[in-house]
Design a protein around this motif. Structure first.
Motif, short mmCIF file in Angstrom:
data_model
loop_
_atom_site.label_atom_id
_atom_site.label_comp_id
_atom_site.label_asym_id
_atom_site.label_seq_id
_atom_site.Cartn_x
_atom_site.Cartn_y
_atom_site.Cartn_z
N ASP A 30 -53.58 33.69 -6.56
CA ASP A 30 -53.91 33.79 -5.19
C ASP A 30 -53.49 32.55 -3.89
O ASP A 30 -53.93 31.51 -4.38
CB ASP A 30 -55.21 33.77 -4.79
CG ASP A 30 -55.97 34.28 -3.50
OD1 ASP A 30 -55.12 34.37 -2.73
OD2 ASP A 30 -57.10 34.29 -3.32
N VAL A 31 -52.44 32.94 -3.26
CA VAL A 31 -51.77 32.09 -2.39
C VAL A 31 -52.42 32.12 -0.77
O VAL A 31 -51.74 31.39 0.10
CB VAL A 31 -50.33 32.23 -2.31
CG1 VAL A 31 -49.53 31.97 -3.64
CG2 VAL A 31 -49.87 33.49 -1.68
N THR A 37 -51.30 29.45 1.92
CA THR A 37 -50.46 29.80 3.03
C THR A 37 -51.22 30.00 4.30
O THR A 37 -50.62 30.38 5.42
CB THR A 37 -49.81 31.27 2.50
OG1 THR A 37 -50.87 32.23 2.37
CG2 THR A 37 -48.93 30.92 1.62
N PHE A 38 -52.31 29.85 4.54
CA PHE A 38 -53.44 29.79 5.53
C PHE A 38 -52.74 28.92 6.70
O PHE A 38 -52.31 27.85 6.36
CB PHE A 38 -54.81 29.54 5.38
CG PHE A 38 -55.62 29.48 6.67
CD1 PHE A 38 -56.09 30.84 6.92
CD2 PHE A 38 -56.03 28.66 7.23
CE1 PHE A 38 -57.12 31.04 7.98
CE2 PHE A 38 -56.77 28.84 8.55
CZ PHE A 38 -57.12 30.01 8.86
N ILE A 91 -47.27 34.99 9.89
CA ILE A 91 -46.11 35.34 11.12
C ILE A 91 -46.21 34.85 12.44
O ILE A 91 -45.39 34.57 13.27
CB ILE A 91 -45.60 36.78 10.89
CG1 ILE A 91 -44.40 37.27 11.26
CG2 ILE A 91 -46.97 37.79 11.81
CD1 ILE A 91 -43.82 38.31 10.78
N CYS A 92 -47.45 34.76 12.87
CA CYS A 92 -47.85 34.22 14.12
C CYS A 92 -47.83 32.54 14.25
O CYS A 92 -48.26 32.25 15.40
CB CYS A 92 -49.31 34.69 14.55
SG CYS A 92 -49.06 36.73 14.45
N ALA A 93 -47.80 31.92 13.24
CA ALA A 93 -47.61 30.52 13.34
C ALA A 93 -46.59 29.66 14.09
O ALA A 93 -46.50 28.44 13.83
CB ALA A 93 -47.99 30.03 12.00
N PRO A 102 -43.63 27.37 14.75
CA PRO A 102 -42.65 26.95 13.77
C PRO A 102 -43.39 26.64 12.51
O PRO A 102 -42.59 26.08 11.54
CB PRO A 102 -42.43 25.43 14.46
CG PRO A 102 -43.13 25.99 15.99
CD PRO A 102 -43.86 26.76 16.04
N GLN A 103 -44.70 26.65 12.40
CA GLN A 103 -45.38 26.43 11.15
C GLN A 103 -45.36 27.80 10.13
O GLN A 103 -45.98 27.63 9.04
CB GLN A 103 -46.86 25.89 11.51
CG GLN A 103 -46.84 24.68 12.04
CD GLN A 103 -46.06 23.66 11.49
OE1 GLN A 103 -46.24 23.42 10.27
NE2 GLN A 103 -45.35 22.89 11.99
N SER A 104 -44.68 28.93 10.67
CA SER A 104 -44.79 30.12 10.03
C SER A 104 -43.78 29.87 8.77
O SER A 104 -42.75 29.43 8.74
CB SER A 104 -44.25 31.17 10.90
OG SER A 104 -44.42 32.57 10.20
N TRP A 105 -44.48 30.50 7.69
CA TRP A 105 -43.54 30.84 6.31
C TRP A 105 -43.02 32.17 6.22
O TRP A 105 -42.91 32.52 5.17
CB TRP A 105 -44.54 30.31 5.12
CG TRP A 105 -44.68 28.63 4.80
CD1 TRP A 105 -43.81 27.80 5.74
CD2 TRP A 105 -45.53 28.12 4.24
NE1 TRP A 105 -44.46 26.53 5.49
CE2 TRP A 105 -45.48 26.75 4.48
CE3 TRP A 105 -46.39 28.66 3.11
CZ2 TRP A 105 -46.13 25.82 3.75
CZ3 TRP A 105 -46.98 27.61 2.54
CH2 TRP A 105 -46.85 26.16 2.68
N MET A 106 -43.17 32.88 7.18
CA MET A 106 -42.82 34.35 7.39
C MET A 106 -41.71 34.68 8.40
O MET A 106 -41.59 33.98 9.41
CB MET A 106 -44.16 35.24 7.60
CG MET A 106 -45.26 35.32 6.67
SD MET A 106 -44.41 35.86 5.01
CE MET A 106 -44.11 37.87 5.35
#
Length: 107
Positions: free
Chosen positions: A33-34, A38-39, A43-45, A47-51
Motif C-alpha cells: 500500500d503506497v 504518496t500522499f 496529480i494536483c500537487a 511541483p510536488q506531484s508524482w503523477m
C-alpha cells in the motif's frame, strides 16, 4: 481537473487497491500500500506531484495520467521495506535490478 473528476478517479483507485489487497494473501503475495507514502504527491500537487497530468510536459514523463520516476522509486522503496521488515530477505537487490535494466545510476 474538476474536483468531482478527481474524487471519482480516487474512488476507482481505492476500489482497485482494495481488490488487489483482498486477493494478494490467498495467492501468497504481499500487497504494498503506497497511499501513505504518496500522499500529497497526487496529480494536483503541482511541483510536488508524482503523477503526469493529462498533458505531459516533460520528455521524462511522456505518458498522460501515469506515475513519474519519483513515484516508481517510492514504490520500489516500499517493496524493499516490506520484504526486509518481515524477516524475509528482499526478493531482489536494487543494484541487480539496475544492472539488468542497463542503468547503473541507481541510488
Amino acid at each position: 481537473m474538476a474536483a468531482s473528476a478527481a474524487t471519482y478517479l480516487q474512488s476507482e483507485i481505492d476500489q482497485l487497491d482494495t481488490g488487489m489487497a483482498r486477493q494478494a494473501a490467498p495467492h501468497g503475495a504481499t500487497f504494498i500500500d503506497v497511499s501513505e507514502s504518496t500522499f500529497a504527491h497526487d496529480i494536483c500537487a503541482g511541483p510536488q506531484s508524482w503523477m503526469v497530468g493529462a498533458l505531459p510536459v516533460s520528455a521524462d514523463a511522456p505518458v498522460p495520467m501515469h506515475p513519474t520516476h519519483e513515484s516508481h522509486r517510492d514504490t520500489a522503496d516500499r517493496i524493499v521495506e516490506a520484504h526486509t521488515a518481515d524477516g524475509r530477505p528482499a526478493a531482489f537487490e536494487r543494484s541487480n535490478c539496475a544492472r539488468r535494466a542497463g542503468n547503473n545510476s541507481h541510488r
